[in-house]
Design an enzyme around this catalytic site. Structure first.
Site, PDB file in Angstrom:
ATOM      1  N   ASN A   1       0.876  -1.168   0.000  1.00  0.00           N
ATOM      2  CA  ASN A   1       0.000   0.000   0.000  1.00  0.00           C
ATOM      3  C   ASN A   1       0.917   1.224   0.000  1.00  0.00           C
ATOM      4  O   ASN A   1       1.482   1.586   1.023  1.00  0.00           O
ATOM      5  CB  ASN A   1      -0.875  -0.039   1.264  1.00  0.00           C
ATOM      6  CG  ASN A   1      -1.844   1.128   1.321  1.00  0.00           C
ATOM      7  OD1 ASN A   1      -1.787   2.044   0.506  1.00  0.00           O
ATOM      8  ND2 ASN A   1      -2.730   1.100   2.298  1.00  0.00           N
TER       9      ASN A   1
ATOM     10  N   ARG B   1      -2.626  -2.086  -3.410  1.00  0.00           N
ATOM     11  CA  ARG B   1      -3.839  -1.314  -3.170  1.00  0.00           C
ATOM     12  C   ARG B   1      -3.798  -0.111  -4.106  1.00  0.00           C
ATOM     13  O   ARG B   1      -2.830   0.657  -4.101  1.00  0.00           O
ATOM     14  CB  ARG B   1      -3.882  -0.836  -1.729  1.00  0.00           C
ATOM     15  CG  ARG B   1      -5.101   0.007  -1.492  1.00  0.00           C
ATOM     16  CD  ARG B   1      -5.073   0.704  -0.175  1.00  0.00           C
ATOM     17  NE  ARG B   1      -6.315   1.428  -0.024  1.00  0.00           N
ATOM     18  CZ  ARG B   1      -6.431   2.566   0.628  1.00  0.00           C
ATOM     19  NH1 ARG B   1      -5.387   3.111   1.210  1.00  0.00           N
ATOM     20  NH2 ARG B   1      -7.604   3.160   0.725  1.00  0.00           N
TER      21      ARG B   1
ATOM     22  N   HIS C   1     -13.116   2.778  -0.011  1.00  0.00           N
ATOM     23  CA  HIS C   1     -13.076   1.753   1.046  1.00  0.00           C
ATOM     24  C   HIS C   1     -13.707   0.433   0.594  1.00  0.00           C
ATOM     25  O   HIS C   1     -14.121  -0.382   1.436  1.00  0.00           O
ATOM     26  CB  HIS C   1     -13.850   2.187   2.315  1.00  0.00           C
ATOM     27  CG  HIS C   1     -13.277   3.340   3.060  1.00  0.00           C
ATOM     28  ND1 HIS C   1     -14.073   4.301   3.664  1.00  0.00           N
ATOM     29  CD2 HIS C   1     -11.993   3.697   3.316  1.00  0.00           C
ATOM     30  CE1 HIS C   1     -13.301   5.194   4.262  1.00  0.00           C
ATOM     31  NE2 HIS C   1     -12.039   4.850   4.064  1.00  0.00           N
TER      32      HIS C   1
ATOM     33  N   GLY D   1     -13.451   4.970  10.361  1.00  0.00           N
ATOM     34  CA  GLY D   1     -12.080   5.261  10.760  1.00  0.00           C
ATOM     35  C   GLY D   1     -11.898   6.760  10.706  1.00  0.00           C
ATOM     36  O   GLY D   1     -12.882   7.513  10.789  1.00  0.00           O
TER      37      GLY D   1
ATOM     38  N   ARG E   1     -12.842  15.792   7.631  1.00  0.00           N
ATOM     39  CA  ARG E   1     -13.660  16.095   6.438  1.00  0.00           C
ATOM     40  C   ARG E   1     -15.112  16.360   6.832  1.00  0.00           C
ATOM     41  O   ARG E   1     -15.653  15.686   7.708  1.00  0.00           O
ATOM     42  CB  ARG E   1     -13.641  14.919   5.453  1.00  0.00           C
ATOM     43  CG  ARG E   1     -12.300  14.696   4.814  1.00  0.00           C
ATOM     44  CD  ARG E   1     -12.383  13.585   3.772  1.00  0.00           C
ATOM     45  NE  ARG E   1     -11.089  12.985   3.581  1.00  0.00           N
ATOM     46  CZ  ARG E   1     -10.857  11.684   3.520  1.00  0.00           C
ATOM     47  NH1 ARG E   1     -11.860  10.830   3.601  1.00  0.00           N
ATOM     48  NH2 ARG E   1      -9.644  11.230   3.356  1.00  0.00           N
TER      49      ARG E   1
ATOM     50  N   MET F   1     -10.858  10.425  17.788  1.00  0.00           N
ATOM     51  CA  MET F   1     -12.071  10.123  18.539  1.00  0.00           C
ATOM     52  C   MET F   1     -11.801   9.931  20.036  1.00  0.00           C
ATOM     53  O   MET F   1     -12.615  10.303  20.872  1.00  0.00           O
ATOM     54  CB  MET F   1     -12.716   8.884  17.926  1.00  0.00           C
ATOM     55  CG  MET F   1     -14.141   8.702  18.276  1.00  0.00           C
ATOM     56  SD  MET F   1     -15.074  10.208  18.086  1.00  0.00           S
ATOM     57  CE  MET F   1     -16.157   9.792  16.790  1.00  0.00           C
TER      58      MET F   1
ATOM     59  N   GLU G   1      -8.125  -5.312   5.060  1.00  0.00           N
ATOM     60  CA  GLU G   1      -8.019  -4.994   3.631  1.00  0.00           C
ATOM     61  C   GLU G   1      -6.847  -5.727   2.994  1.00  0.00           C
ATOM     62  O   GLU G   1      -6.928  -6.149   1.837  1.00  0.00           O
ATOM     63  CB  GLU G   1      -7.855  -3.482   3.455  1.00  0.00           C
ATOM     64  CG  GLU G   1      -9.151  -2.727   3.727  1.00  0.00           C
ATOM     65  CD  GLU G   1      -8.943  -1.253   4.017  1.00  0.00           C
ATOM     66  OE1 GLU G   1      -8.515  -0.929   5.136  1.00  0.00           O
ATOM     67  OE2 GLU G   1      -9.211  -0.434   3.130  1.00  0.00           O
TER      68      GLU G   1
HETATM   69  P1  AMP Z   1      -8.512   4.207  11.370  1.00  0.00           P
HETATM   70  O1  AMP Z   1      -8.509   5.311  10.355  1.00  0.00           O
HETATM   71  O2  AMP Z   1      -9.338   3.030  10.974  1.00  0.00           O
HETATM   72  O3  AMP Z   1      -7.143   3.834  11.866  1.00  0.00           O
HETATM   73  O4  AMP Z   1      -9.263   4.813  12.664  1.00  0.00           O
HETATM   74  C1  AMP Z   1      -8.756   5.906  13.377  1.00  0.00           C
HETATM   75  C2  AMP Z   1      -9.817   6.392  14.368  1.00  0.00           C
HETATM   76  O5  AMP Z   1     -10.149   5.323  15.275  1.00  0.00           O
HETATM   77  C3  AMP Z   1      -9.335   7.555  15.222  1.00  0.00           C
HETATM   78  O6  AMP Z   1     -10.336   8.569  15.288  1.00  0.00           O
HETATM   79  C4  AMP Z   1      -9.176   6.907  16.578  1.00  0.00           C
HETATM   80  O7  AMP Z   1      -9.402   7.831  17.619  1.00  0.00           O
HETATM   81  C5  AMP Z   1     -10.252   5.864  16.562  1.00  0.00           C
HETATM   82  N1  AMP Z   1     -10.036   4.890  17.637  1.00  0.00           N
HETATM   83  C6  AMP Z   1      -9.022   4.008  17.769  1.00  0.00           C
HETATM   84  N2  AMP Z   1      -9.123   3.365  18.956  1.00  0.00           N
HETATM   85  C7  AMP Z   1     -10.224   3.862  19.577  1.00  0.00           C
HETATM   86  C8  AMP Z   1     -10.872   3.620  20.846  1.00  0.00           C
HETATM   87  N3  AMP Z   1     -10.365   2.715  21.699  1.00  0.00           N
HETATM   88  N4  AMP Z   1     -11.997   4.320  21.135  1.00  0.00           N
HETATM   89  C9  AMP Z   1     -12.480   5.235  20.281  1.00  0.00           C
HETATM   90  N5  AMP Z   1     -11.916   5.512  19.084  1.00  0.00           N
HETATM   91  C10 AMP Z   1     -10.814   4.844  18.743  1.00  0.00           C
END
Ligand code: AMP
Length: 400
Positions: free
Chosen positions: A7, A91, A180, A210, A241, A284, A384
């Site tokens: 990727n 990817r 996605h 995510g 976004r 988050m 993925e």
């Molecule tokens: P990704 O792009 O799939 O890696 O997701 C990233 C997002 O997942 C970020 O906003 C992180 O804050 C959130 N995230 C990861 N672990 C947690 C958790 N334990 N509780 C809440 N959000 C999470």
């Protein structure tokens, strides 16, 4: 059969080497800061110590050479010889209208992907660089492209077209493509397997939540609607976004704030969403912590974020005239029981009964509704890379 999944981003190369006899990961890692004199390799061979190394890596070919070298390294490696790699799966973000399936990469395919740079100016160029680099480092190994857009190629015309002058579609192919797709496809197939039902018999809504986020309606095995559109900006509220807005806001704000097109683009993609509303960040975990401590705009951002997801789920139930399962995946979907519970509870009209205890989990495959729940909610960690490896193997087998 051993498959290397790549990727390639503008300054990074993520990799995973799979042994497809049992779909196990032999090693995975990332080269970051490609283009710099202090690029970092982080290599995680299964069953061995993690290995990190800093060195100048100025372009993608050198990055992939570093990856293949570490894979065969006497101490940190997992294979004896690069000849053990049977294929490389890449990817690729944008496959446009031409690629409705993963495909063996040929000169013709590369020409089309070059044309699609206009549609994905940030993603397709590094993907193409990665393909060229892998071809030069592993010249006799088949290369396969797996497209983020491909799973959505089954969306019907009435759903993928925007109600703009039709000539814009004819001239520039302006339409919904969706993204996605590899993740949506993986978790949709997996939930059918876990429910012991035919994929072609289920109506599924997949929520990839995510930092970037999208929702897809999968009707009897086919994507029929998805929230990201011409670009990944449309749809859900994301880390930075905006997702859906009234497009008339753009000329209005440009005039009021004297913004250029580039500035308004950056505003919508980089300074909006959870970050824009909360004013404190896009992660988050930080937002939930701040909300718990009483930060009002963090609370508002969470409320808006969860409401948008619920609104889309409702729309997609209508789009499919029903739903059997709703899947949560990616960083937030897999790890945030609070958001899942709030969204799930407000879907009771559709017969969703969330099981609080089962829902209290992170990063595991699990049904999170009660046995009597009419619609089943699931948490399924996405993969993925494995989906790319499977598609690559399938294409290789078909070729032989
Ligand atoms: P990704 O792009 O799939 O890696 O997701 C990233 C997002 O997942 C970020 O906003 C992180 O804050 C959130 N995230 C990861 N672990 C947690 C958790 N334990 N509780 C809440 N959000 C999470």
């Amino acid at each position: 059969m051993k498959i290397l999944v790549l990727n390639c981003g503008s300054s990074s190369v993520k990799y995973q080497l799979f042994d497809m006899t049992d779909e196990s990961v032999l090693a995975k890692g990332i080269v970051e800061r490609v283009g710099m004199t202090d690029a970092i390799l982080t290599h995680r061979p299964t069953g061995k110590e993690k290995y990190c190394h800093v060195e100048p890596i100025l372009e993608h070919t050198s990055a992939i050479k570093v990856v293949t070298n570490i894979l065969v390294h006497p101490e940190h490696g997992v294979i004896q010889d690069v000849k053990e790699i049977d294929a490389v799966g890449h990817r690729v973000v944008h496959g446009g209208e031409k690629f409705s399936q993963s495909t063996l990469i040929t000169q013709e395919v590369k020409n089309v992907l070059t044309e699609y740079i206009e549609l994905a100016p940030l993603h397709n160029p590094p993907n193409l660089k990665g393909i060229a680099a892998a071809e030069s480092v592993l010249p006799d190994v088949p290369q396969v492209g797996v497209f983020d857009t491909a799973f959505h190629s089954t969306i019907p015309r009435y759903a993928y077209l925007y109600a703009l002058p039709y000539t814009l579609y004819q001239r520039y192919r302006i339409r919904r493509y969706g993204f996605h797709g590899t993740s949506h496809k993986f978790v949709a197939r997996r939930v059918a397997q876990l429910m012991q039902k035919e994929f072609s018999a289920l109506k599924i809504i997949t929520c990839h939540l995510g930092n970037g986020a999208s929702i897809t309606a999968v009707d009897r095995g086919k994507s029929v609607e998805t929230s990201m559109g011409f670009t990944p900006l449309e749809g859900l509220i994301m880390g930075t976004r905006a997702g859906d807005i009234d497009p008339a806001i753009i000329p209005y704000v440009m005039a009021k704030e004297e913004l250029s097109l580039g500035e308004v683009d950056a505003m919508l993609n980089k300074h909006s969403g959870i970050l824009g509303v909360s004013g404190i960040g896009s992660d988050m975990r930080d937002i939930e912590k701040a909300a718990e401590e009483g930060h009002e705009r963090a609370q508002l951002a969470l409320e808006m974020y969860r409401y948008r997801i619920r609104k889309y789920i409702g729309a997609y139930i209508a789009a499919m005239n029903g739903v059997d399962a709703i899947v949560f995946t990616a960083g937030i979907g897999e790890n945030d029981p609070v958001s899942r519970a709030i969204i799930g509870k407000q879907l009771s009209f559709f017969g969703v009964e969330i099981d609080e205890e089962r829902n209290n989990c992170r990063g595991v495959e699990r049904e999170i509704t009660t046995p009597t729940s009419k619609v089943k909610l699931w948490v399924i960690p996405t993969n993925e890379e494995l989906m790319i490896a499977r598609d690559t193997m399938e294409i290789l087998m078909a070729k032989e």
